[in-house]
Design an enzyme around this catalytic site. Sequence first.
Site, PDB file in Angstrom:
ATOM      1  CG  ASP A 360     128.131   6.706   1.648  1.00 28.55           C
ATOM      2  OD1 ASP A 360     127.631   5.648   2.066  1.00 28.55           O
ATOM      3  OD2 ASP A 360     128.165   7.015   0.439  1.00 28.55           O
ATOM      4  CD  GLU A 393     124.718   0.447   8.566  1.00 30.15           C
ATOM      5  OE1 GLU A 393     125.330  -0.530   9.000  1.00 30.15           O
ATOM      6  OE2 GLU A 393     123.516   0.390   8.212  1.00 30.15           O
ATOM      7  CD1 TRP A 394     124.666   2.467   1.791  1.00 28.03           C
ATOM      8  CD2 TRP A 394     126.343   1.088   2.312  1.00 28.03           C
ATOM      9  NE1 TRP A 394     125.840   3.085   1.445  1.00 28.03           N
ATOM     10  CE2 TRP A 394     126.889   2.252   1.750  1.00 28.03           C
ATOM     11  CE3 TRP A 394     127.210   0.064   2.715  1.00 28.03           C
ATOM     12  CZ2 TRP A 394     128.258   2.449   1.593  1.00 28.03           C
ATOM     13  CZ3 TRP A 394     128.567   0.253   2.561  1.00 28.03           C
ATOM     14  CH2 TRP A 394     129.092   1.437   2.008  1.00 28.03           C
ATOM     15  N   GLY A 395     121.646   0.036   5.643  1.00 35.64           N
ATOM     16  CA  GLY A 395     120.815  -0.941   6.357  1.00 35.64           C
ATOM     17  C   GLY A 395     121.571  -2.152   6.861  1.00 35.64           C
ATOM     18  CG  ASP A 416     123.930   3.135  -3.565  1.00 38.06           C
ATOM     19  OD1 ASP A 416     123.835   3.139  -2.321  1.00 38.06           O
ATOM     20  OD2 ASP A 416     124.884   3.645  -4.177  1.00 38.06           O
TER      21      ASP A 416
HETATM   22  C1  GLA Z   1     127.123   5.356  -1.764  1.00 38.98           C
HETATM   23  C2  GLA Z   1     125.781   5.921  -1.328  1.00 38.98           C
HETATM   24  C3  GLA Z   1     125.151   6.661  -2.488  1.00 38.98           C
HETATM   25  C4  GLA Z   1     126.068   7.748  -2.968  1.00 38.98           C
HETATM   26  C5  GLA Z   1     127.427   7.175  -3.323  1.00 38.98           C
HETATM   27  C6  GLA Z   1     128.429   8.258  -3.627  1.00 38.98           C
HETATM   28  O1  GLA Z   1     126.971   4.370  -2.726  1.00 38.98           O
HETATM   29  O2  GLA Z   1     124.936   4.915  -0.859  1.00 38.98           O
HETATM   30  O3  GLA Z   1     123.897   7.194  -2.113  1.00 38.98           O
HETATM   31  O4  GLA Z   1     126.194   8.732  -1.979  1.00 38.98           O
HETATM   32  O5  GLA Z   1     127.943   6.392  -2.262  1.00 38.98           O
HETATM   33  O6  GLA Z   1     129.701   7.746  -3.828  1.00 38.98           O
END
Ligand code: GLA
Length: 600
Positions: A360, A393-395, A416
């Site tokens: 993450d 890395e959420w893009g 997310d």
């Molecule tokens: C981030 C990630 C999620 C999850 C949470 C856990 O938000 O994007 O998919 O793993 O952390 O804390």
Amino acid sequence: MTHIGARSRTPAAMMAALLSLIAATTLAAQTRGTFVVLNGQDTASLERFERAHDRLTGSIETRVGGRTSRVTYSILKDDRGRPVRLEYSLTVPQRGLSTNAFDVRHDSASGPVMLYEKESAFAGPFPAGAVPLLYPLSIAMLEDLMDASRGSTASRSDAPVFVWGNQPTIGAATRQVARIDASTYDVAEMNGLRLTVNGDGEIVAGKGLTSAVTIIRAVEDRPVVDFRRSPAAPGESPTPPMGWNSWNKFGCRIDERLIRETADALVSSGMRAAGYRFLNIDDCWEARTRGANGELVADSTRFPSGMKSLVDYIHSKGLEAGIYSSGGTATCQGRPATLDHEAQDARTFAAWGFDYVKYDNCNARNRPEQVRFKAMIDAVKAAGRSTVFSICEWGEARPWLWGRRLGGQLWRTTEDIRDSWLSVMGILDQQVGLEAYAGPDGWNDPDMLEVGNGRMTHDEYVAHFSLWSLLNAPLIAGNDVRMMDDSTRAILLNRNVIAVDQDWGGRQGYRLRDDGASEVWAKPMSDGGWAVVLLNRATTPASIQVQLSELGMTTPWWKRLFARTDARRVHDLWTDERTLVHGAVTREVPPHGAVMLRIE
Ligand code: GLA
């Protein structure tokens, strides 16, 4: 070489016949092995192919459908003279430059295996009609590779057939041929075409043959380069990973009992058998402080038996185990994380037996993404256990541009997901244009599934699962699999839909048409057909149509002369209904819902 079908003596047919003759003289000395089936109408490409295939670097210009493309390619060899990497750049008018590469792994059991890598600079979706431009060149290069690989000891009982056509209807694909007897092979059906060929490359029987197909080469004793990838090699992800993750449903409410019961349920529900093989533990497994030697330790209240025994249990169920950390000073839930502890943590995960690491992006202290992710990917590799690496890395820094190069097998493209239609549609919109970056061993990850978590309707979950499959998304279930209702089960276990997700085809699906609330999404399948999702974002039912011509599924005039030969088989993957269609498919799509079809 054998020219088949129509007896007309067009210049193209004569050229094909001439090439047949040339090829036939070489065939006498060769027997069985690799067959290349080429579209005989495109004799210019055929000639280019013949000319180009004995060089290891070169530049080829191809003209198909009025478009000219130029490709430069080079093949790098190792010190034993074996090809290890093939790189090529392709310029297509109005589309720009695309750079692609194959790595070649020399594996004594299966022979050379081509690892497909795609890093394309194309801005938007690749137009359906332009796709085959890539293939003649790929085949030429493939032949180069096979030539260069001579002397390898590889052997296989089934030889692949490389099929290429310059019409989308013929498609481009690699086919395994099944050996019928000592000298005859069966070429799997593709777009209504089925062939039996002999060891000399002659077509001895066929169904639905057209003059557009010519076998140009049958070669003996060449090691087989498997364009389709070998079966799942550990630590790699030739198809999008499938499994379950604790986060979406349970958040921090996890313990070893939940994980054990989930392992049991993945087996008893049939999910493991359907392909969901990873059981991934997300955040909050960690104790709040590191151990005496600076190592990560599991929360001893929630995981009293420790991680090793839990992983052993997961493995004993025929599943693989996944773990989570963050490339920061703390995880997103404030637990100890891995930044500057990469080597130690990677060794810990390997010692416990984990097969999958989700890494993450929280608390990263402004340190550059690529440096952080690379440090952990390298550490995981160095720890010596084959591991799937999931870049979370959420893009933000466009990981689709570098995730594969760094060695990750999947990368999150967005923030997310939530269990809501708005979230699913928002994520979907962010996938437009990313299709160029996905392929074997490197997948766009629009985040885990919410199917079965209760805040969406059955139709909304059907749309979510259909679209994620069309996008070749990792299918990581995020519900409580210990207590699934029939609706959830029917969605997650729909093998026809899963088959679309797992069909590498070289291409992720993409948005073909956007009419506002109605959309058509399409994915070319490796059998030459298409998977299609008709999506209705509105709150009222909609009638949505897709023309077969939009998919490049046109029927030649001479075929249309005979009654109704333009029929296509359509399989509705949710109702299981099979129909024949002409020209277009239309379906009533429920509000916030989708219809998913396969068209052959
Ligand atoms: C981030 C990630 C999620 C999850 C949470 C856990 O938000 O994007 O998919 O793993 O952390 O804390």
